[in-house]
Design an enzyme around this catalytic site. Structure first.
Site, PDB file in Angstrom:
ATOM      1  N   CYS A  33      25.937   3.019 -30.504  1.00 26.11           N
ATOM      2  CA  CYS A  33      26.884   2.215 -29.689  1.00 26.11           C
ATOM      3  C   CYS A  33      26.002   1.029 -29.168  1.00 26.11           C
ATOM      4  O   CYS A  33      26.201  -0.040 -29.169  1.00 26.11           O
ATOM      5  CB  CYS A  33      27.831   2.628 -28.484  1.00 26.11           C
ATOM      6  N   HIS A  88      27.168  -1.002 -22.045  1.00 21.30           N
ATOM      7  CA  HIS A  88      25.879  -0.153 -22.589  1.00 21.30           C
ATOM      8  C   HIS A  88      25.012  -1.002 -23.210  1.00 21.30           C
ATOM      9  O   HIS A  88      24.644  -0.812 -24.532  1.00 21.30           O
ATOM     10  CB  HIS A  88      26.655   0.613 -23.384  1.00 21.30           C
TER      11      HIS A  88
END
Length: 179
Positions: A33, A88
């Site tokens: 991710c 993130h």
């Protein structure tokens, strides 16, 4: 989409975007991710951002500050910019968080994952309602979301942003970028 379904599904607005714009036929993602997110935000390959893997919550790095994000560029060109969901892309300093990277607001979690109801990761609450460019210590934890399923909270906030954008006289004539 209308152009992909031989006209069986009518999507006039999307058809107009396709006819007047550019259709991206291929999309490439990284296997983790953080590398994918930082590549989308910066338009750079992981080789160039240094983010080749997921960023552990305790680590002190993120998308390099020298790299402009798509939100930075769109904001400079008159867009209203907002982000919802999982960040993130680094958060060990305020300067790595979304409202320092071109977003006027951020609603979601900074780290790589969370409990979808308690919004905790590693025993800590990680759900934010950051409003305003460079909000830093004025950024707020979204404690009212505790007990609300994340997807529902994100959907509600997206609906609020879109509705407010289209009805507010200060923003309704500006383009909206919702990440």
């Amino acid at each position: 989409m209308q152009w992909k379904s031989d006209g069986q599904i009518k999507t006039p607005t999307m058809q107009k975007y396709k006819d007047e714009g550019q259709v991206l036929e291929y999309y490439y993602a990284q296997c983790v991710c953080s590398a994918t997110r930082t590549s989308i935000l910066s338009s750079r390959y992981p080789l160039h951002t240094g983010i080749n893997n997921w960023i552990p919550n305790q680590d002190s790095y993120g998308l390099p500050l020298k790299d402009k994000t798509i939100a930075d560029l769109l904001l400079q060109n008159g867009y209203e910019t907002h982000a919802i969901g999982k960040w993130h892309a680094g958060f060990y300093k305020w300067s790595f968080t979304p409202t320092y990277r071109g977003f006027k607001s951020f609603y979601g979690y900074y780290g790589g994952g969370e409990d979808y109801f308690t919004h905790k990761a590693g025993g800590y609450f990680d759900f934010h309602d950051d409003k305003g460019i460079n909000c830093s210590e004025y950024c707020n934890p979204a404690t009212e979301a505790y007990g609300t399923y994340s997807a529902q909270a994100f959907t509600t906030r997206a609906e609020e942003i879109i509705t407010n954008h289209s009805t507010n006289s200060d923003t309704k004539n500006k383009p909206l970028f919702l990440y």
